[in-house]
Design an enzyme around this catalytic site. Sequence first.
Site, PDB file in Angstrom:
ATOM      1  CG  HIS A 163      -2.083  -0.938   1.075  1.00 25.67           C
ATOM      2  ND1 HIS A 163      -1.987  -2.272   1.417  1.00 25.67           N
ATOM      3  CD2 HIS A 163      -3.343  -0.756   0.616  1.00 25.67           C
ATOM      4  CE1 HIS A 163      -3.144  -2.864   1.185  1.00 25.67           C
ATOM      5  NE2 HIS A 163      -3.973  -1.974   0.692  1.00 25.67           N
ATOM      6  N   GLY A 164       2.112   1.176   0.352  1.00 25.57           N
ATOM      7  CA  GLY A 164       2.953   2.361   0.311  1.00 25.57           C
ATOM      8  C   GLY A 164       4.252   2.157   1.074  1.00 25.57           C
TER       9      GLY A 164
END
Length: 314
Positions: A160-161
């Site tokens: 997700h990051g």
Amino acid sequence: PIVRYSAIEKELTKRTCSAASIAAGFTRFSIGLAKKAIFANTCGRLADQLAPLDGAGLMNAPVLGLWLGAAAYMLEIYLDFSAYSDMAIGMGQMIGLHYRENFNYPYTAVSVTDFWRRWHISLSSFFRDYVYIPLGGSRCSVPRHIFNLFAVWFLTGLWHGASWNYVLWGLYYFLFLVMEKYILPRLHIGAPRWLSHIGLLFIVLFSWILFRFEDFSQLGIVLAGMFGLNGNGFTSLAVHVTMQNHIFFFAAAAVACTPFAKKLYGRLAGIYRTRTEQPIFLSILEIIVPPALMLLSTMALAGNSYNPFLYFRF
């Protein structure tokens, strides 16, 4: 959704479109657009207003404001993400491509395991098939299985990051999944279904707090403030007015996260299933509702400058 080539291989070479599939696709798209433009965007504005992404605003936020802000973000992220899936699935139907469902009302789950069977299904199956099973899955020793779960959820967070809060978010779920698999069964602790559901909602609520705040100092302020440790009191006039003005909206957004409307339509259609013709009022609903949702969504987008694109962050 994450669509694999094998799932649509045949349809890529030979697609068929019918009036029924185009109508069903348009209805699905209109529902998704309404979830995004009407519900998700408003929830996002409320989340930023009640629990802002800045230290000064968080320091001054009362307890109720932070809880309502967290709840608003919890609603936003489901309504936003599932809306994009609805729109993609609907557009696919309109051109003869059929994608698998990506969300199955995850906020109705009763356990973390159940939640992840319902949330972002294509992502969960991707990690299952390309990471979890190649590592050995569950057909191995307990320590090895726990390591496999750790690897999957570490990578899920990182997916997700490139920020430690996402890794923390993934490991947060890893801990609860291990508890459900190996600890709770040995304690023989049973709970009514409704209580398990409420517990799951609180677990998910706090997970989205970890997910939202990349700055750990802000994360600490939020968590402390939610339990009254920031000295700002339980509520304020601004929070009270905001809650009063949006109480029915919160209720509608919560209902939009459940299969209530789908089941209601199915119940109405089921009553007349034995008849040769569908009742006229159901036919009228099928004709009127999709364009009405499109019109309302367009009005919401045109009249509101707040239109966040959450996926831009990931």
